[in-house]
Design a protein around this motif. Structure first.
Motif, mmCIF file in Angstrom:
data_model
loop_
_atom_site.group_PDB
_atom_site.id
_atom_site.type_symbol
_atom_site.label_atom_id
_atom_site.label_comp_id
_atom_site.label_asym_id
_atom_site.label_seq_id
_atom_site.Cartn_x
_atom_site.Cartn_y
_atom_site.Cartn_z
ATOM 1 N N LEU A 42 35.032 22.509 17.003
ATOM 2 C CA LEU A 42 33.686 22.927 15.847
ATOM 3 C C LEU A 42 33.173 21.587 15.151
ATOM 4 C CD1 LEU A 42 31.702 25.012 14.998
ATOM 5 C CD2 LEU A 42 33.196 25.388 13.320
ATOM 6 N N GLY A 43 34.174 21.099 14.575
ATOM 7 C CA GLY A 43 34.284 19.686 13.703
ATOM 8 C C GLY A 43 33.415 18.678 14.529
ATOM 9 N N ALA A 44 33.996 18.562 15.776
ATOM 10 C CA ALA A 44 33.612 17.583 16.471
ATOM 11 C C ALA A 44 32.102 17.759 17.238
ATOM 12 C CB ALA A 44 34.452 17.232 17.873
ATOM 13 N N GLN A 45 31.845 18.987 17.394
ATOM 14 C CA GLN A 45 30.547 19.127 17.719
ATOM 15 C C GLN A 45 29.436 19.174 16.771
ATOM 16 O OE1 GLN A 45 30.957 23.063 19.960
ATOM 17 N NE2 GLN A 45 31.790 22.357 21.717
ATOM 18 N N PRO A 57 33.043 20.650 6.261
ATOM 19 C CA PRO A 57 34.013 21.468 5.557
ATOM 20 C C PRO A 57 33.318 22.571 4.481
ATOM 21 C CG PRO A 57 34.175 19.302 5.007
ATOM 22 C CD PRO A 57 33.395 19.393 6.219
ATOM 23 N N LEU A 58 31.894 21.829 4.254
ATOM 24 C CA LEU A 58 31.240 22.527 3.089
ATOM 25 C C LEU A 58 30.682 23.881 4.037
ATOM 26 C CD1 LEU A 58 29.590 22.613 0.341
ATOM 27 C CD2 LEU A 58 27.639 21.519 1.626
ATOM 28 N N ALA A 162 38.675 17.760 9.718
ATOM 29 C CA ALA A 162 39.530 16.441 10.606
ATOM 30 C C ALA A 162 38.622 16.415 12.007
ATOM 31 C CB ALA A 162 40.909 17.170 10.815
ATOM 32 N N GLY A 163 38.326 17.653 12.535
ATOM 33 C CA GLY A 163 37.537 17.364 13.868
ATOM 34 C C GLY A 163 36.107 16.561 13.390
ATOM 35 N N PRO A 168 33.887 11.533 17.280
ATOM 36 C CA PRO A 168 33.614 10.450 18.488
ATOM 37 C C PRO A 168 34.983 10.515 19.194
ATOM 38 C CG PRO A 168 32.938 9.700 16.310
ATOM 39 C CD PRO A 168 33.755 10.881 15.960
ATOM 40 N N LEU A 169 36.144 10.515 18.918
ATOM 41 C CA LEU A 169 37.197 10.334 19.559
ATOM 42 C C LEU A 169 37.509 11.401 20.363
ATOM 43 C CD1 LEU A 169 39.521 8.524 16.914
ATOM 44 C CD2 LEU A 169 38.638 7.539 19.070
ATOM 45 N N ILE A 170 37.611 12.723 19.938
ATOM 46 C CA ILE A 170 37.833 14.061 20.500
ATOM 47 C C ILE A 170 36.648 14.955 20.966
ATOM 48 C CG2 ILE A 170 39.992 14.165 19.448
ATOM 49 C CD1 ILE A 170 38.625 16.378 17.671
ATOM 50 N N GLY A 171 35.375 14.413 20.774
ATOM 51 C CA GLY A 171 34.033 15.128 21.297
ATOM 52 C C GLY A 171 34.231 15.776 22.680
ATOM 53 N N ASP A 172 35.032 15.069 23.481
ATOM 54 C CA ASP A 172 35.175 15.798 25.161
ATOM 55 C C ASP A 172 36.366 16.859 24.984
ATOM 56 O OD1 ASP A 172 37.062 13.898 24.870
ATOM 57 O OD2 ASP A 172 36.668 13.081 26.675
#
Lengths: 241, 99
Positions: A42-45, A57-58, A162-163, A168-172
């Motif tokens: 979710l954070g990455a997206q 996080p907000l 964290a996401g 950019p690193l874990i977006g996929d």
């Protein structure tokens, strides 16, 4: 419930509150671990759709309802469409109305100053665990429920952040199947609520309505149509008992 | 209005709407005696909502997604949460990669 109010009694209940809170955290650990990949995704997206890292996080702390957050991220733009996102949030989270209602008869003994803050952290999983525990023990345990809820809130806020930072690193991550964790968690919760085929027939009505609605209508209408038709079915099937 | 401010207002509106859904049902129904039929409906709420939220998975047009869902269903039926999540994620990732 004891009507005595001696100091030793309140001390004992305080101690058991702490124990109940810890029991809530402990029993929700598998759920918390299940949250991690979902929160990271979710954070990455969200950052990919234009959230700044701190906005993630907000949103997740103030709203704390994952389904609506995934929908909001899906609809997000810079600048975002406030009315559309608020309306979809209402739609996805309309289930809370019924969840709160189901909780009400069990929480009648609790004062408003305790229950209204507690409702702020009510999510699908903590509500389901709190209710299942109440059914098993014959009494709704607020500290147990708060243990599950607050553990989930802290985990959700930290790991969506964290996401967002790692975006950019874990977006996929979805390419590796991590988004399916959400479905797996829901199916295990369903298995836990399964009593008999007869009792859960409304679920199949929900599925049979929600799935085609998803294919036909845009947005999150499928959640509303599916849930409502299952409840209508439950209303009529209840007569047979 | 700056995009940043609008983002914060959007998040705030989500939070207000969501909190209203959390206390709304509780407030409306807290002092009522519920009939057995109402209770039967309320008991069906969590299952109906959970299955509705994941319903799109059941009508995916990709065979890999449907097979991954079938594996997740089987795992969820037999295993505790954590092994189910691990099996589901690994199977989904592999199926997406190789199918």
């Amino acid at each position: 419930m004891s009507t005595f109010n001696s100091s030793s009694d309140s001390l004992a209940s305080q101690r058991s509150s702490g124990a109940e809170f810890r029991r809530g955290i402990k029993e929700s650990l598998p759920v918390l671990i299940g949250f991690l990949p979902i929160a990271l995704v979710l954070g990455a997206q969200a950052t990919a759709k234009g959230f700044t890292a701190w906005q993630v996080p907000l949103m997740c702390g103030a709203n704390f309802a994952g389904g609506s957050e995934f929908v909001a991220v899906g609809l997000w733009a810079v600048p975002p469409d406030l009315v559309l996102i608020a309306a979809m949030t209402l739609l996805v989270n309309s289930r809370h109305l019924l969840m709160g209602a189901a909780l009400a008869p069990l929480a009648r003994h609790l004062p408003g100053r305790k229950i209204f803050p507690a409702l702020f952290v009510m999510c699908d999983e903590s509500w389901a665990m709190g209710l299942a525990d109440a059914r098993k023990r014959g009494l709704f345990s607020l500290p147990y429920y708060l243990g599950t809820s607050i553990g989930m809130w802290v985990t959700w806020v930290l790991f969506t952040y964290a996401g967002a930072k790692l975006g950019p690193l874990i977006g996929d991550l979805a390419a590796f199947g991590f988004d399916m964790a959400f479905t797996a968690v829901f199916l295990v919760l369903l298995r836990g609520a399964w009593t008999s085929f007869r009792a859960v027939r409304p679920w199949f009505v929900s599925l049979a309505v929600a799935a085609p609605t998803y294919l036909i209508l845009p947005g999150a209408w499928y959640v509303a149509t599916g849930a409502v038709s299952g409840l209508v079915a439950a209303f009529f099937l209840a007569e047979e008992r | 209005m700056s995009p940043d401010l609008l983002a914060i207002l959007t998040i705030a509106s989500m939070a207000v709407v969501t909190y209203c859904t959390r206390i709304g049902g509780f407030l409306l129904l807290r002092n009522r005696t519920l009939s057995p039929r109402t209770l039967a409906v309320l008991e069906a709420v969590p299952g109906c909502v959970l299955i509705s939220v994941i319903a799109p998975r059941f009508v995916s047009d990709k065979p890999a997604e449907l097979l991954a869902l079938a594996i997740t269903l089987l795992a969820a039926w037999r295993l505790p949460l954590l092994p189910t999540v691990i099996i589901s994620v690994v199977a989904t990732g592999l199926l997406r990669h190789f199918m």
